[in-house]
Every structure is written in C-alpha cells, then in structure tokens.
Design a protein around this motif. Structure first.
Motif, PDB file in Angstrom:
ATOM      1  N   ALA A   1      66.023  -1.504  56.958  1.00  0.00           N
ATOM      2  CA  ALA A   1      64.849  -2.376  56.972  1.00  0.00           C
ATOM      3  C   ALA A   1      65.191  -3.853  57.189  1.00  0.00           C
ATOM      4  O   ALA A   1      64.292  -4.659  57.411  1.00  0.00           O
ATOM      5  CB  ALA A   1      64.070  -2.220  55.667  1.00  0.00           C
ATOM      6  N   CYS A   2      66.457  -4.215  57.142  1.00  0.00           N
ATOM      7  CA  CYS A   2      66.859  -5.609  57.297  1.00  0.00           C
ATOM      8  C   CYS A   2      66.502  -6.111  58.692  1.00  0.00           C
ATOM      9  O   CYS A   2      66.955  -5.557  59.711  1.00  0.00           O
ATOM     10  CB  CYS A   2      68.355  -5.739  57.053  1.00  0.00           C
ATOM     11  N   THR A   3      65.718  -7.157  58.753  1.00  0.00           N
ATOM     12  CA  THR A   3      65.250  -7.715  60.022  1.00  0.00           C
ATOM     13  C   THR A   3      66.401  -8.134  60.934  1.00  0.00           C
ATOM     14  O   THR A   3      66.370  -7.877  62.136  1.00  0.00           O
ATOM     15  CB  THR A   3      64.332  -8.929  59.757  1.00  0.00           C
ATOM     16  N   GLU A   4      67.416  -8.746  60.363  1.00  0.00           N
ATOM     17  CA  GLU A   4      68.547  -9.198  61.176  1.00  0.00           C
ATOM     18  C   GLU A   4      69.337  -8.020  61.735  1.00  0.00           C
ATOM     19  O   GLU A   4      69.785  -8.053  62.881  1.00  0.00           O
ATOM     20  CB  GLU A   4      69.459 -10.122  60.370  1.00  0.00           C
TER      21      GLU A   4
ATOM     22  N   ILE B   1      61.795   2.555  67.326  1.00  0.00           N
ATOM     23  CA  ILE B   1      62.938   3.268  66.755  1.00  0.00           C
ATOM     24  C   ILE B   1      63.069   2.918  65.279  1.00  0.00           C
ATOM     25  O   ILE B   1      63.096   1.742  64.905  1.00  0.00           O
ATOM     26  CB  ILE B   1      64.245   2.912  67.481  1.00  0.00           C
ATOM     27  N   LEU B   2      63.134   3.940  64.448  1.00  0.00           N
ATOM     28  CA  LEU B   2      63.417   3.743  63.026  1.00  0.00           C
ATOM     29  C   LEU B   2      64.894   4.071  62.817  1.00  0.00           C
ATOM     30  O   LEU B   2      65.294   5.233  62.862  1.00  0.00           O
ATOM     31  CB  LEU B   2      62.550   4.658  62.155  1.00  0.00           C
ATOM     32  N   TRP B   3      65.692   3.043  62.626  1.00  0.00           N
ATOM     33  CA  TRP B   3      67.123   3.238  62.420  1.00  0.00           C
ATOM     34  C   TRP B   3      67.335   3.753  61.007  1.00  0.00           C
ATOM     35  O   TRP B   3      66.758   3.244  60.058  1.00  0.00           O
ATOM     36  CB  TRP B   3      67.866   1.926  62.644  1.00  0.00           C
TER      37      TRP B   3
ATOM     38  N   ILE C   1      68.157  -5.029  62.403  1.00  0.00           N
ATOM     39  CA  ILE C   1      67.318  -4.425  63.444  1.00  0.00           C
ATOM     40  C   ILE C   1      67.365  -5.267  64.716  1.00  0.00           C
ATOM     41  O   ILE C   1      67.441  -4.735  65.822  1.00  0.00           O
ATOM     42  CB  ILE C   1      65.872  -4.237  62.943  1.00  0.00           C
ATOM     43  N   LYS C   2      67.366  -6.574  64.555  1.00  0.00           N
ATOM     44  CA  LYS C   2      67.458  -7.470  65.713  1.00  0.00           C
ATOM     45  C   LYS C   2      68.765  -7.235  66.474  1.00  0.00           C
ATOM     46  O   LYS C   2      68.768  -7.123  67.703  1.00  0.00           O
ATOM     47  CB  LYS C   2      67.358  -8.925  65.255  1.00  0.00           C
TER      48      LYS C   2
END
Length: 71
Positions: free
Chosen positions: A17-20, A6-8, A22-23
């Motif tokens: 694109a922020c990893t946190e 999934i591309l938010w 997306i987590k």
C-alpha cells in the motif's frame, strides 16, 4: 490490465500500500515495457519472426532469478 489497476502483493498475500513503492513499481514496469517494445521493433525490422521474438522474451522473463530467495 492498466498499471493503475494492478494490486501488488507481498508473498503472504497482503497488498503493498506504500505510495512510494507503488510509484517505483509503476515506473519500473513502464521502463520495462518501453525497452521491450524497442527491442521487439528492432527484431521485427531485422526480419525476425514475431512469434519467435515473443517466445524468446517469455523465456527471458521466465529465467529471471530471485536473488532474495531464502536458502
């Protein structure tokens, strides 16, 4: 669709694109999926009709309110 694919996107179409972030989104989606699965199974065990359960769940999701919507 896998959660990993999934591309938010933001309202302007750019990709989150922020990893946190997306987590957190993945964790929230997994919690929602598990809660919905549990409720679905409960309704089936209580002899509710499957297509009605799905329709009610879709109605609930469609009725979610965005509290951050600009006036």
């Amino acid at each position: 669709m896998s959660d990993a694919t999934i591309l938010w996107r933001r309202p302007d179409g750019s990709i989150v694109a922020c990893t946190e972030k997306i987590k957190v989104l993945r964790e929230n989606l997994e919690e929602l999926r598990q809660m919905a699965q549990d409720a679905f199974e409960d309704a089936l065990l209580m002899e509710c009709e499957e297509s009605q359960i799905r329709a009610v769940f879709l109605e609930v999701i469609s009725g979610l309110v965005n509290p951050y919507q600009p006036d």
